[in-house]
Design an enzyme around this catalytic site. Structure first.
Site, PDB file in Angstrom:
ATOM      1  CG  ASP A 294      -2.111   0.895   1.026  1.00  8.05           C
ATOM      2  OD1 ASP A 294      -2.774   0.773  -0.021  1.00  8.05           O
ATOM      3  OD2 ASP A 294      -2.394   1.742   1.895  1.00  8.05           O
ATOM      4  CB  SER A 295       2.487   3.065  -2.103  1.00  6.25           C
ATOM      5  OG  SER A 295       1.766   2.814  -3.294  1.00  6.25           O
TER       6      SER A 295
ATOM      7  CG  PHE B  79       2.795   5.248 -11.448  1.00  6.55           C
ATOM      8  CD1 PHE B  79       4.072   4.774 -11.220  1.00  6.55           C
ATOM      9  CD2 PHE B  79       1.879   5.186 -10.400  1.00  6.55           C
ATOM     10  CE1 PHE B  79       4.431   4.238  -9.993  1.00  6.55           C
ATOM     11  CE2 PHE B  79       2.234   4.654  -9.160  1.00  6.55           C
ATOM     12  CZ  PHE B  79       3.507   4.180  -8.961  1.00  6.55           C
TER      13      PHE B  79
HETATM   14  P1  IMP Z   1      -2.235   1.839  -3.999  1.00 10.72           P
HETATM   15  O1  IMP Z   1      -0.964   1.585  -3.234  1.00 10.72           O
HETATM   16  O2  IMP Z   1      -2.336   0.996  -5.206  1.00 10.72           O
HETATM   17  O3  IMP Z   1      -3.421   1.850  -3.099  1.00 10.72           O
HETATM   18  O4  IMP Z   1      -2.214   3.329  -4.582  1.00 10.72           O
HETATM   19  C1  IMP Z   1      -1.182   4.162  -4.362  1.00 10.72           C
HETATM   20  C2  IMP Z   1      -1.377   5.477  -5.075  1.00 10.72           C
HETATM   21  O5  IMP Z   1      -0.364   6.335  -4.557  1.00 10.72           O
HETATM   22  C3  IMP Z   1      -1.132   5.403  -6.562  1.00 10.72           C
HETATM   23  O6  IMP Z   1      -2.305   5.338  -7.289  1.00 10.72           O
HETATM   24  C4  IMP Z   1      -0.419   6.708  -6.840  1.00 10.72           C
HETATM   25  O7  IMP Z   1      -1.368   7.698  -6.975  1.00 10.72           O
HETATM   26  C5  IMP Z   1       0.319   7.012  -5.560  1.00 10.72           C
HETATM   27  N1  IMP Z   1       1.700   6.517  -5.656  1.00 10.72           N
HETATM   28  C6  IMP Z   1       2.230   5.475  -4.975  1.00 10.72           C
HETATM   29  N2  IMP Z   1       3.512   5.280  -5.331  1.00 10.72           N
HETATM   30  C7  IMP Z   1       3.786   6.212  -6.263  1.00 10.72           C
HETATM   31  C8  IMP Z   1       4.961   6.490  -7.032  1.00 10.72           C
HETATM   32  O8  IMP Z   1       6.008   5.847  -6.965  1.00 10.72           O
HETATM   33  N3  IMP Z   1       4.835   7.528  -7.895  1.00 10.72           N
HETATM   34  C9  IMP Z   1       3.716   8.260  -8.044  1.00 10.72           C
HETATM   35  N4  IMP Z   1       2.609   8.029  -7.382  1.00 10.72           N
HETATM   36  C10 IMP Z   1       2.631   6.999  -6.473  1.00 10.72           C
END
Ligand code: IMP
Length: 209
Positions: free
Chosen positions: A84-85, A168
């Site tokens: 999760d990020s 992205f």
């Molecule tokens: P999830 O971890 O798939 O729930 O979504 C993480 C969201 O955080 C992504 O859709 C991006 O919007 C943002 N995000 C996470 N890591 C990055 C990265 O390395 N670059 C740019 N955006 C990020």
């Protein structure tokens, strides 16, 4: 990891074999599979097992990664890895944070999401700083409920207008500390070697193999 008495517990090792990647994003599954290939891990995507995507109800990145990994391990009977990020902006009290993906709306419009972030910071006035960081939590769960979690981070500054064709999400408006280019302008291999995700993976690899 420590137990209820504060004693350090040994980190559980991951033995070669099948590992469910608890993500329905094919790009993420490919990237994780490539990173774990050298350790004899045979990745299986959650989609190929028809596993449901749980609601991300946690209040931290680690909690969300853990609930995704634990559900996948429980349903598949195999160890499972989830992440999760998100982007955390100091002037916005840590937003968009856990909601980074949701700020882009159903159309996943990150031009819109980046503009919302920038306008939010501008609205805080001329003294609002531009400090921000990305977080990536990784959780590795076993069918017996055991879980190990790791959190990676990269610090930087928001830039406007967004710059660069690579990456992205919020990459074009994020400039890591020590660089004068955004993640969007950076060669992807270079970003992958220094990102929050690289940091979390380095911790995981060191601990569980
Ligand atoms: P999830 O971890 O798939 O729930 O979504 C993480 C969201 O955080 C992504 O859709 C991006 O919007 C943002 N995000 C996470 N890591 C990055 C990265 O390395 N670059 C740019 N955006 C990020």
């Amino acid at each position: 990891m420590s137990d209820e008495f504060g004693q350090e517990q040994a980190i559980r090792k991951l033995t070669p074999g099948k590992l469910v990647i608890a993500s329905h994003n094919p790009g993420k599954v490919r990237e994780i599979a490539a990173l774990l290939g050298p350790y004899g891990i045979e990745p299986i995507s959650a989609a190929s097992l028809d596993l449901p995507e749980p609601e991300e109800t946690g209040t931290t990145f680690i909690a969300n990664a853990e609930l995704k990994a634990m559900q996948a391990a429980d349903l598949s009977g195999l160890p499972a890895l989830a992440d999760d990020s998100g982007l955390c902006v100091d002037a916005l009290g840590g937003d968009p944070g856990l909601f980074s993906a949701r700020w882009a709306g159903p159309d996943k419009d990150f031009d819109f999401a980046m503009r919302t972030v920038w306008e939010g910071v501008e609205a805080k006035g001329p003294d609002a700083g531009h400090d921000a960081h990305f977080i990536c939590a990784l959780a590795l769960a076993w069918p017996d409920g055991h879980v190990e979690a790791f959190e990676g981070r990269v610090d930087g500054t928001l830039v406007w207008p967004p710059r660069g064709p690579h990456g992205f999400g919020y990459d074009p408006m994020f400039q890591p500390i020590g660089y004068d280019i955004s993640f969007g302008e950076m060669d992807p291999d270079k970003k992958h070697a220094m990102s929050h995700r690289a940091d979390a993976f380095a911790q995981l690899v060191k601990a569980v193999f």
